[in-house]
Design an enzyme around this catalytic site. Structure first.
Site, PDB file in Angstrom:
ATOM      1  N   HIS A  85       7.244  13.822  12.263  1.00 22.03           N
ATOM      2  CA  HIS A  85       6.680  14.977  12.971  1.00 22.03           C
ATOM      3  C   HIS A  85       5.188  14.826  13.209  1.00 22.03           C
ATOM      4  O   HIS A  85       4.536  15.752  13.687  1.00 22.03           O
ATOM      5  CB  HIS A  85       6.984  16.256  12.190  1.00 22.03           C
ATOM      6  CG  HIS A  85       8.460  16.540  12.149  1.00 22.03           C
ATOM      7  ND1 HIS A  85       9.078  17.445  12.972  1.00 22.03           N
ATOM      8  CD2 HIS A  85       9.446  15.975  11.399  1.00 22.03           C
ATOM      9  CE1 HIS A  85      10.376  17.455  12.709  1.00 22.03           C
ATOM     10  NE2 HIS A  85      10.626  16.571  11.768  1.00 22.03           N
ATOM     11  N   GLU A  96      -4.368  -6.663  -0.509  1.00 22.76           N
ATOM     12  CA  GLU A  96      -5.374  -7.411  -1.258  1.00 22.76           C
ATOM     13  C   GLU A  96      -4.993  -8.884  -1.404  1.00 22.76           C
ATOM     14  O   GLU A  96      -5.853  -9.746  -1.552  1.00 22.76           O
ATOM     15  CB  GLU A  96      -5.563  -6.768  -2.648  1.00 22.76           C
ATOM     16  CG  GLU A  96      -7.007  -6.672  -3.070  1.00 22.76           C
ATOM     17  CD  GLU A  96      -7.214  -5.867  -4.352  1.00 22.76           C
ATOM     18  OE1 GLU A  96      -6.286  -5.732  -5.171  1.00 22.76           O
ATOM     19  OE2 GLU A  96      -8.333  -5.363  -4.528  1.00 22.76           O
ATOM     20  N   LYS A 140     -19.017  -3.510  -4.164  1.00 23.95           N
ATOM     21  CA  LYS A 140     -19.466  -3.255  -5.544  1.00 23.95           C
ATOM     22  C   LYS A 140     -20.925  -3.665  -5.701  1.00 23.95           C
ATOM     23  O   LYS A 140     -21.724  -2.962  -6.312  1.00 23.95           O
ATOM     24  CB  LYS A 140     -18.606  -4.040  -6.534  1.00 23.95           C
ATOM     25  CG  LYS A 140     -17.189  -3.508  -6.678  1.00 23.95           C
ATOM     26  CD  LYS A 140     -16.485  -4.235  -7.807  1.00 23.95           C
ATOM     27  CE  LYS A 140     -15.002  -4.002  -7.770  1.00 23.95           C
ATOM     28  NZ  LYS A 140     -14.262  -4.930  -8.612  1.00 23.95           N
TER      29      LYS A 140
HETATM   30  O1  PA5 Z   1      -5.610  -6.468  -8.185  1.00 28.62           O
HETATM   31  C1  PA5 Z   1      -6.718  -6.385  -8.693  1.00 28.62           C
HETATM   32  O2  PA5 Z   1      -7.198  -7.307  -9.369  1.00 28.62           O
HETATM   33  C2  PA5 Z   1      -7.555  -5.145  -8.558  1.00 28.62           C
HETATM   34  O3  PA5 Z   1      -6.948  -4.186  -7.788  1.00 28.62           O
HETATM   35  C3  PA5 Z   1      -7.838  -4.544  -9.923  1.00 28.62           C
HETATM   36  O4  PA5 Z   1      -6.625  -4.217 -10.537  1.00 28.62           O
HETATM   37  C4  PA5 Z   1      -8.717  -3.306  -9.836  1.00 28.62           C
HETATM   38  O5  PA5 Z   1      -9.897  -3.611  -9.143  1.00 28.62           O
HETATM   39  C5  PA5 Z   1      -9.069  -2.792 -11.218  1.00 28.62           C
HETATM   40  O6  PA5 Z   1      -9.681  -3.800 -11.954  1.00 28.62           O
HETATM   41  P1  PA5 Z   1      -9.803  -3.727 -13.516  1.00 28.62           P
HETATM   42  O7  PA5 Z   1      -8.449  -3.762 -14.100  1.00 28.62           O
HETATM   43  O8  PA5 Z   1     -10.605  -4.933 -13.883  1.00 28.62           O
HETATM   44  O9  PA5 Z   1     -10.523  -2.444 -13.842  1.00 28.62           O
END
Ligand code: PA5
Length: 425
Positions: free
Chosen positions: A298, A277, A412
């Site tokens: 394996h 990410e 989303k």
């Molecule tokens: O790194 C990030 O920002 C994301 O992976 C969030 O942690 C994830 O989408 C969850 O978001 P939130 O904490 O707002 O529910």
């Protein structure tokens, strides 16, 4: 604290040559002048430990341990993976435990959700709902279902005392809900994004409830903070790792994170999110993949040894296992007498050495090795910080913002549009 081995990466790195670039990035991070600098609160966090907060987390975890059979950790992505990574890496997959930790809110799967809710029907459970934005749909739906089950089991008043919220200090649906019902709430600092939040209450409350020594986790992170604060790349393992993976990315497109312990699976999932990410934008970044050896030798071993040469490995290894077993040559017809009396951990270690040799010397797969003494609280804390800093430096080397995730919003938006149409009941 940790040992970084770069002698099997099939290339030589002249660190001196890259010193200026690394120095620039070091200063960008330190002076908060780089891309996304408004989300670098995690950088100095180990140095600014709020001891009152740590005591509050420990007291709350003790209350949960004394009063409940199960803690449901309800979150997704950065609001879930770090806690689970540490809990499984340190405690193992079948821990002796006072409180069971289970997870919901990380999926829309109706089958999984239904099974968890069914399992909880006969359990005395508390909920730690974690969301920085307070609006993540997977988490919101799961929390609502959990709340309804809890209230039907123990009534509204007792349910209220069984809910622990971790969210932003001022905004979001979850914060409003927590304020309205006066749930006990822990704050995620506004300058720390999800995947960099494991050393905040996001990770620490579930860890403490699982019986993990969170002061040990923090001590490890403090040591990593100090070690990685050295501007000279020749003395900074964190910067060396960031540089090595950046240079390897010029000829490879996949970083395969490898563990030799099944209990590292979720730690590697945390790594995959962190790097994927943070780096995967503007058509750049390594694809972070995972494997647990020898299990996956394996299944994937053939490809790694002789398939398309698209990957290098980053291997996480501990010098000492958390537990051990001695092989006993129980049945003399098994013809395994040469193994009699050997520890399973040393057999695992030989598998590692033999595989490293095969992959590097014959398969020509570059391998970075990161070893720690043990996967305990201290070293897991060290590794969390080490990798977060290495990730930020790696992303700056790629000239991308390590702290945003604009691409995640697209699914989303589409999903919400479809849900609002509500034409697929
Ligand atoms: O790194 C990030 O920002 C994301 O992976 C969030 O942690 C994830 O989408 C969850 O978001 P939130 O904490 O707002 O529910």
């Amino acid at each position: 604290m940790i040992k970084l081995q770069l002698n099997n990466i099939l290339m030589d790195i002249d660190f001196h040559h890259h010193q200026k670039t690394i120095e620039l990035i070091h200063n960008q991070l330190k002076n908060k002048t780089g891309l996304g600098s408004e989300f670098t609160g995690w950088l100095d966090l180990p140095n600014k430990i709020d001891h009152k907060l740590i005591d509050d987390i420990i007291d709350t975890s003790q209350y949960i341990r004394n009063n409940y059979e199960v803690l449901v950790v309800c979150g997704i992505g950065g609001s879930y993976l770090g806690a689970r990574a540490a809990i499984e890496a340190i405690n193992g997959l079948y821990p002796k435990r006072q409180v069971e930790i289970i997870y919901l809110g990380q999926t829309f799967s109706s089958s999984y959700t239904s099974q968890v809710l069914h399992y909880l029907q006969s359990k005395l459970f508390a909920i730690n709902v974690i969301s920085k934005s307070g609006s993540t749909l997977e988490t919101s739906i799961a929390f609502d279902l959990l709340l309804s089950l809890l209230e039907s089991k123990i009534g509204k008043t007792k349910a209220k005392q069984s809910i622990f919220v971790t969210t932003d200090s001022s905004k979001g649906r979850l914060k409003d809900q927590a304020d309205y019902h006066e749930y006990k709430t822990f704050i995620i600092p506004s300058d720390i994004g999800g995947r960099y939040s494991v050393l905040t209450p996001v990770g620490l409350l579930p860890m403490a409830t699982a019986g993990i020594d969170i002061k040990g986790v923090i001590q490890g992170a403090v040591q990593a903070y100090q070690d990685s604060n050295e501007v000279n790349v020749s003395n900074n393992g964190c910067y060396q790792y960031a540089l090595a993976r950046y240079l390897l990315s010029k000829s490879k497109s996949v970083e395969l994170f490898v563990g030799y312990e099944p209990q590292l699976t979720m730690f590697i999932e945390w790594l995959k999110q962190l790097f994927g990410e943070s780096e995967g934008k503007q058509k750049r970044g390594l694809w972070p993949a995972s494997a647990i050896f020898s299990t996956d030798l394996h299944s994937l071993g053939q490809f790694i040894q002789e398939g398309t040469p698209l990957l290098f490995q980053t291997i996480l290894i501990a010098n000492n296992p958390n537990d051990d077993v001695v092989v006993s040559y129980h049945d003399r017809h098994s013809q395994l007498d040469y193994l009699s009396g050997q520890k399973l951990s040393s057999i695992n270690h030989k598998a590692y050495l033999g595989t490293l040799d095969a992959h590097v010397n014959e398969g020509k797969v570059p391998c970075i090795v990161i070893s720690v003494d043990k996967f305990d609280a201290y070293h897991i804390g060290y590794l969390f910080y080490f990798f977060m800093k290495a990730c930020a430096v790696s992303a700056y080397l790629l000239e991308v913002n390590p702290f945003d995730q604009p691409g995640v919003e697209v699914y989303k938006k589409n999903m919400l549009n479809l849900l609002k149409k509500n034409d697929d009941k």
